[in-house]
Write a protein that holds these residues in place. Structure first.
Motif, PDB file in Angstrom:
ATOM      1  N   GLY A   1       0.820  -1.213   0.000  1.00 18.52           N
ATOM      2  CA  GLY A   1       0.000   0.000   0.000  1.00 18.52           C
ATOM      3  C   GLY A   1       0.846   1.252   0.000  1.00 18.52           C
ATOM      4  N   ALA A   2       1.900   1.257   0.807  1.00 12.30           N
ATOM      5  CA  ALA A   2       2.792   2.420   0.859  1.00 12.30           C
ATOM      6  C   ALA A   2       3.501   2.629  -0.472  1.00 12.30           C
ATOM      7  CB  ALA A   2       3.813   2.244   1.982  1.00 12.30           C
ATOM      8  N   LEU A   3       3.928   1.539  -1.091  1.00 11.14           N
ATOM      9  CA  LEU A   3       4.634   1.658  -2.372  1.00 11.14           C
ATOM     10  C   LEU A   3       3.709   2.132  -3.486  1.00 11.14           C
ATOM     11  CD1 LEU A   3       6.872  -1.521  -2.253  1.00 11.14           C
ATOM     12  CD2 LEU A   3       7.658   0.849  -2.280  1.00 11.14           C
ATOM     13  N   LEU A   4       2.474   1.661  -3.490  1.00 11.44           N
ATOM     14  CA  LEU A   4       1.551   2.035  -4.557  1.00 11.44           C
ATOM     15  C   LEU A   4       0.997   3.449  -4.384  1.00 11.44           C
ATOM     16  CD1 LEU A   4      -0.423  -1.308  -5.031  1.00 11.44           C
ATOM     17  CD2 LEU A   4       1.357  -0.355  -6.510  1.00 11.44           C
ATOM     18  N   SER A   5       0.914   3.922  -3.145  1.00 14.44           N
ATOM     19  CA  SER A   5       0.296   5.223  -2.921  1.00 14.44           C
ATOM     20  C   SER A   5       1.292   6.376  -2.916  1.00 14.44           C
ATOM     21  CB  SER A   5      -0.476   5.220  -1.599  1.00 14.44           C
ATOM     22  OG  SER A   5       0.413   5.104  -0.505  1.00 14.44           O
ATOM     23  N   LYS A   6       2.544   6.109  -2.609  1.00 12.05           N
ATOM     24  CA  LYS A   6       3.535   7.180  -2.511  1.00 12.05           C
ATOM     25  C   LYS A   6       4.850   6.719  -3.121  1.00 12.05           C
ATOM     26  CE  LYS A   6       1.675   8.957   1.835  1.00 12.05           C
ATOM     27  NZ  LYS A   6       0.820   9.942   1.297  1.00 12.05           N
ATOM     28  N   LYS A   7       5.672   7.675  -3.457  1.00  9.51           N
ATOM     29  CA  LYS A   7       7.021   7.368  -3.941  1.00  9.51           C
ATOM     30  C   LYS A   7       7.937   7.270  -2.721  1.00  9.51           C
ATOM     31  CE  LYS A   7       6.505   7.587  -8.412  1.00  9.51           C
ATOM     32  NZ  LYS A   7       6.707   6.485  -9.274  1.00  9.51           N
ATOM     33  N   ILE A   8       8.062   6.075  -2.178  1.00 12.37           N
ATOM     34  CA  ILE A   8       8.888   5.851  -0.996  1.00 12.37           C
ATOM     35  C   ILE A   8      10.188   5.198  -1.432  1.00 12.37           C
ATOM     36  CG2 ILE A   8       9.044   4.605   1.187  1.00 12.37           C
ATOM     37  CD1 ILE A   8       6.062   4.850   1.477  1.00 12.37           C
ATOM     38  N   HIS A   9      11.278   5.665  -0.882  1.00 12.05           N
ATOM     39  CA  HIS A   9      12.594   5.118  -1.206  1.00 12.05           C
ATOM     40  C   HIS A   9      12.673   3.663  -0.726  1.00 12.05           C
ATOM     41  CE1 HIS A   9      16.941   4.674  -1.372  1.00 12.05           C
ATOM     42  NE2 HIS A   9      16.933   5.729  -2.177  1.00 12.05           N
ATOM     43  N   PRO A  10      13.278   2.775  -1.533  1.00  9.86           N
ATOM     44  CA  PRO A  10      13.368   1.359  -1.151  1.00  9.86           C
ATOM     45  C   PRO A  10      14.040   1.108   0.199  1.00  9.86           C
ATOM     46  CG  PRO A  10      13.967   1.640  -3.447  1.00  9.86           C
ATOM     47  CD  PRO A  10      13.788   3.017  -2.879  1.00  9.86           C
ATOM     48  N   ILE A  11      15.018   1.916   0.553  1.00 10.95           N
ATOM     49  CA  ILE A  11      15.675   1.745   1.855  1.00 10.95           C
ATOM     50  C   ILE A  11      14.686   2.014   2.977  1.00 10.95           C
ATOM     51  CG2 ILE A  11      17.460   2.667   3.393  1.00 10.95           C
ATOM     52  CD1 ILE A  11      19.192   3.096   0.897  1.00 10.95           C
ATOM     53  N   LEU A  12      13.864   3.031   2.814  1.00  5.13           N
ATOM     54  CA  LEU A  12      12.847   3.342   3.824  1.00  5.13           C
ATOM     55  C   LEU A  12      11.838   2.199   3.931  1.00  5.13           C
ATOM     56  CD1 LEU A  12      11.730   5.288   5.900  1.00  5.13           C
ATOM     57  CD2 LEU A  12      10.504   6.460   4.051  1.00  5.13           C
ATOM     58  N   VAL A  13      11.486   1.596   2.810  1.00  4.29           N
ATOM     59  CA  VAL A  13      10.561   0.459   2.809  1.00  4.29           C
ATOM     60  C   VAL A  13      11.144  -0.696   3.624  1.00  4.29           C
ATOM     61  CG1 VAL A  13       9.545  -1.325   1.332  1.00  4.29           C
ATOM     62  CG2 VAL A  13       9.456   1.057   0.633  1.00  4.29           C
ATOM     63  N   ILE A  14      12.420  -0.968   3.434  1.00  2.00           N
ATOM     64  CA  ILE A  14      13.074  -2.053   4.169  1.00  2.00           C
ATOM     65  C   ILE A  14      13.106  -1.727   5.659  1.00  2.00           C
ATOM     66  CG2 ILE A  14      15.288  -3.238   4.522  1.00  2.00           C
ATOM     67  CD1 ILE A  14      15.717  -2.870   1.444  1.00  2.00           C
ATOM     68  N   VAL A  15      13.396  -0.484   6.005  1.00  2.00           N
ATOM     69  CA  VAL A  15      13.434  -0.077   7.413  1.00  2.00           C
ATOM     70  C   VAL A  15      12.039  -0.204   8.032  1.00  2.00           C
ATOM     71  CG1 VAL A  15      13.796   1.887   8.968  1.00  2.00           C
ATOM     72  CG2 VAL A  15      15.449   1.410   7.150  1.00  2.00           C
ATOM     73  N   ILE A  16      11.016   0.250   7.329  1.00  2.00           N
ATOM     74  CA  ILE A  16       9.641   0.145   7.832  1.00  2.00           C
ATOM     75  C   ILE A  16       9.270  -1.324   8.049  1.00  2.00           C
ATOM     76  CG2 ILE A  16       7.202   0.484   7.242  1.00  2.00           C
ATOM     77  CD1 ILE A  16       8.102   3.088   5.771  1.00  2.00           C
ATOM     78  N   ALA A  17       9.603  -2.171   7.083  1.00  2.00           N
ATOM     79  CA  ALA A  17       9.298  -3.597   7.218  1.00  2.00           C
ATOM     80  C   ALA A  17      10.038  -4.211   8.407  1.00  2.00           C
ATOM     81  CB  ALA A  17       9.646  -4.351   5.930  1.00  2.00           C
ATOM     82  N   ALA A  18      11.285  -3.814   8.603  1.00  2.00           N
ATOM     83  CA  ALA A  18      12.055  -4.327   9.739  1.00  2.00           C
ATOM     84  C   ALA A  18      11.439  -3.885  11.063  1.00  2.00           C
ATOM     85  CB  ALA A  18      13.511  -3.859   9.647  1.00  2.00           C
ATOM     86  N   VAL A  19      11.033  -2.624  11.148  1.00  2.00           N
ATOM     87  CA  VAL A  19      10.406  -2.118  12.358  1.00  2.00           C
ATOM     88  C   VAL A  19       9.087  -2.840  12.627  1.00  2.00           C
ATOM     89  CG1 VAL A  19       9.311  -0.076  13.399  1.00  2.00           C
ATOM     90  CG2 VAL A  19      11.530   0.139  12.278  1.00  2.00           C
ATOM     91  N   LEU A  20       8.295  -3.035  11.568  1.00  2.01           N
ATOM     92  CA  LEU A  20       7.047  -3.789  11.728  1.00  2.01           C
ATOM     93  C   LEU A  20       7.329  -5.222  12.191  1.00  2.01           C
ATOM     94  CD1 LEU A  20       4.988  -2.557   8.627  1.00  2.01           C
ATOM     95  CD2 LEU A  20       4.483  -2.130  11.055  1.00  2.01           C
TER      96      LEU A  20
END
Length: 173
Positions: free
Chosen positions: A149-168
């Motif tokens: 959802g975050a990737l499809l709705s916003k332009k989020i940097h891949p590193i931030l995506v990995i960090v968010i997933a790790a935190v989750l």
């Protein structure tokens, strides 16, 4: 045949017959390394893919390097990496010489148009194969949905995506 030669030849074959980049190579790597040779198990393959995505560089080269190291140490990583890049290097070197001739070729354009759907099929196949091992419970599905959802709705940097997933992952597990 020695393990280093096997690693080189298998990754040479993967590099030669995988068009469309690293994600298109994943099903071939899985079939050759996990299923045919049983050098690593599926969980190790999934971990290698995850590590390869987090480290700089193309996923195919990173995967070859990690698999080679797991199977035969430093020289295994060298042989696998050399194998996966050799065909592309040779092809690009040759194509560079003739690039102007190929630029307007209708046959080449048609061939590339035909390969695009196959590339998407290979990527979907890699996704489904990895999804079987990654989505083990509701928490993992939840993390996947949030990230998608975050990737499809916003332009989020891949590193931030990995960090968010790790935190989750830390929070939920």
């Amino acid at each position: 045949m020695g393990i280093l030669i096997q690693l080189f030849l298998i990754f040479l074959k993967i590099g030669a017959f995988s068009f469309g980049g690293g994600y298109a190579m994943l099903p071939l790597i899985e079939r050759e390394i996990v299923n045919n040779k049983s050098w690593i198990n599926y969980q190790e393959f999934s971990d290698i893919i995850g590590i390869s995505q987090m480290t700089p560089g193309p996923i195919a080269i990173n995967s070859a390097t990690f698999v080679g190291y797991k199977v035969a140490g430093f020289w295994g990583s060298f042989a696998a990496t050399l194998g996966v890049v050799s065909f592309s290097f040779l092809l690009v070197s040759i194509a560079n010489h003739y690039i102007l001739k190929f630029k307007e070729s209708k046959a080449l354009g048609a061939a590339l148009m035909g390969m695009r759907p196959a590339l998407i099929g290979l990527i979907i196949s890699a996704f489904l194969s990895l999804a079987k091992g990654a989505y083990k419970d509701f928490k993992s599905v939840f993390i996947g949905i949030i990230i998608m959802g975050a990737l499809l709705s916003k332009k989020i940097h891949p590193i931030l995506v990995i960090v968010i997933a790790a935190v989750l992952g830390i929070i939920l597990y």
